[in-house]
Design an enzyme around this catalytic site. Structure first.
Site, PDB file in Angstrom:
ATOM      1  N   ASP A 189      13.503  -6.034  47.090  1.00 24.57           N
ATOM      2  CA  ASP A 189      14.173  -4.751  46.946  1.00 24.57           C
ATOM      3  C   ASP A 189      15.204  -4.940  45.853  1.00 24.57           C
ATOM      4  O   ASP A 189      15.874  -5.973  45.792  1.00 24.57           O
ATOM      5  CB  ASP A 189      14.813  -4.300  48.253  1.00 24.57           C
ATOM      6  N   PHE A 229      10.181  -0.208  33.169  1.00 19.47           N
ATOM      7  CA  PHE A 229      10.093   0.903  34.115  1.00 19.47           C
ATOM      8  C   PHE A 229      11.481   1.171  34.676  1.00 19.47           C
ATOM      9  O   PHE A 229      12.447   0.491  34.344  1.00 19.47           O
ATOM     10  CB  PHE A 229       9.089   0.586  35.235  1.00 19.47           C
TER      11      PHE A 229
HETATM   12  P1  ITT Z   1       8.231  -1.102  46.169  1.00 23.05           P
HETATM   13  O1  ITT Z   1       9.202  -0.707  47.258  1.00 23.05           O
HETATM   14  O2  ITT Z   1       6.826  -0.612  46.416  1.00 23.05           O
HETATM   15  O3  ITT Z   1       8.256  -2.575  45.849  1.00 23.05           O
HETATM   16  P2  ITT Z   1       9.948   0.534  44.411  1.00 23.05           P
HETATM   17  O4  ITT Z   1       9.602   1.159  43.089  1.00 23.05           O
HETATM   18  O5  ITT Z   1      10.350   1.428  45.536  1.00 23.05           O
HETATM   19  O6  ITT Z   1       8.689  -0.394  44.790  1.00 23.05           O
HETATM   20  P3  ITT Z   1      12.547  -0.900  44.721  1.00 23.05           P
HETATM   21  O7  ITT Z   1      12.793  -0.153  45.976  1.00 23.05           O
HETATM   22  O8  ITT Z   1      12.682  -2.377  44.744  1.00 23.05           O
HETATM   23  O9  ITT Z   1      11.070  -0.542  44.117  1.00 23.05           O
HETATM   24  O10 ITT Z   1      13.466  -0.443  43.530  1.00 23.05           O
HETATM   25  C1  ITT Z   1      14.205   0.745  43.567  1.00 23.05           C
HETATM   26  C2  ITT Z   1      14.254   1.367  42.209  1.00 23.05           C
HETATM   27  O11 ITT Z   1      15.055   0.555  41.348  1.00 23.05           O
HETATM   28  C3  ITT Z   1      12.905   1.516  41.502  1.00 23.05           C
HETATM   29  O12 ITT Z   1      12.246   2.689  41.888  1.00 23.05           O
HETATM   30  C4  ITT Z   1      13.344   1.560  40.036  1.00 23.05           C
HETATM   31  O13 ITT Z   1      13.789   2.854  39.711  1.00 23.05           O
HETATM   32  C5  ITT Z   1      14.562   0.637  40.034  1.00 23.05           C
HETATM   33  N1  ITT Z   1      14.192  -0.715  39.563  1.00 23.05           N
HETATM   34  C6  ITT Z   1      13.733  -1.762  40.302  1.00 23.05           C
HETATM   35  N2  ITT Z   1      13.502  -2.837  39.514  1.00 23.05           N
HETATM   36  C7  ITT Z   1      13.800  -2.454  38.254  1.00 23.05           C
HETATM   37  C8  ITT Z   1      13.745  -3.091  36.983  1.00 23.05           C
HETATM   38  O14 ITT Z   1      13.336  -4.342  36.836  1.00 23.05           O
HETATM   39  N3  ITT Z   1      14.121  -2.387  35.902  1.00 23.05           N
HETATM   40  C9  ITT Z   1      14.542  -1.107  36.011  1.00 23.05           C
HETATM   41  N4  ITT Z   1      14.604  -0.431  37.157  1.00 23.05           N
HETATM   42  C10 ITT Z   1      14.240  -1.088  38.273  1.00 23.05           C
END
Ligand code: ITT
Length: 191
Positions: free
Chosen positions: A68, A149
């Site tokens: 997360d 992303f």
């Molecule tokens: P999963 O729960 O399926 O793994 P998610 O997209 O919901 O995928 P997270 O809850 O970990 O991922 O992340 C929350 C948000 O933080 C995600 O939707 C992105 O907008 C942002 N985020 C996560 N990692 C990032 C990165 O490496 N660079 C930029 N934004 C990121």
């Protein structure tokens, strides 16, 4: 070793596969055709990572890990943090999330921020392990770059003149929150 990555985010899978190499086989929920969204109802990154990993371990009975990640902005008291996925409204929209951050930071001098990732691994014996990675930087005033992303186009890591959306995957993995947490995970798996 064969490990399930409890995510449905293809960008994360791409980043991690690039880093793990051939020593370990990583299968994502997309590979397993599991498309229902995983619950993330905890109020900490650690809580959500554990929640996702425990759910998948119970479902598939195999070693698995989940991450997360949150963007923590100093002058917004650590927001969006654990709420990073839906900061711009109920649907998960990268653009709306970034617009929301940019408007809340409008006119603010302090633009310091960090990405923080917590990875929860459950090994084949059901034992839980946590790994953390932090990347410090700042929020720009507009979106720059097409790669990556999430919040990548507005985040410029410390000591770099480019945003994460302009840097190559190799460079992002070397310095990023997830890259650092994954390095700790790989070290543990290789030990
Ligand atoms: P999963 O729960 O399926 O793994 P998610 O997209 O919901 O995928 P997270 O809850 O970990 O991922 O992340 C929350 C948000 O933080 C995600 O939707 C992105 O907008 C942002 N985020 C996560 N990692 C990032 C990165 O490496 N660079 C930029 N934004 C990121």
């Amino acid at each position: 070793m064969h490990v399930i990555f409890a995510t449905q985010n293809p960008n994360k899978v791409l980043e991690i596969q690039n880093q793990v190499g051939e020593l370990h086989t990583i299968q994502s929920l997309l590979d397993l055709n599991y498309l229902e969204e995983l619950e993330e109802t905890q109020d900490t990154l650690q809580g959500n990572a554990l929640q996702k990993a425990r759910f998948v371990y119970q479902k598939f009975g195999k070693a698995c890990f989940a991450d997360d990640t949150g963007l923590e902005i100093e002058s917004l008291n650590g927001e969006p943090g654990v709420y990073s996925a839906r900061y711009g409204g109920p649907e998960k929209s990268f653009d709306k999330n970034m617009d929301s951050v940019l408007s809340k930071l409008h006119g603010k001098m302090n633009r310091k921020a960090q990405f923080r990732t917590v990875i929860a691994l459950i090994d084949e014996n059901g034992k839980e392990h946590l790994f953390e990675g932090i990347c410090k930087g700042e929020i720009l005033e507009k979106k720059v770059g097409k790669g990556g992303f999430g919040y990548d186009p507005i985040f410029q890591p410390e000591s770099y003149q480019e945003t994460f959306a302009e840097l190559s995957l190799e460079v992002k993995n070397k310095i990023s929150h997830r890259g650092l947490a994954v390095s700790k995970l790989i070290q543990f798996l290789n030990a």
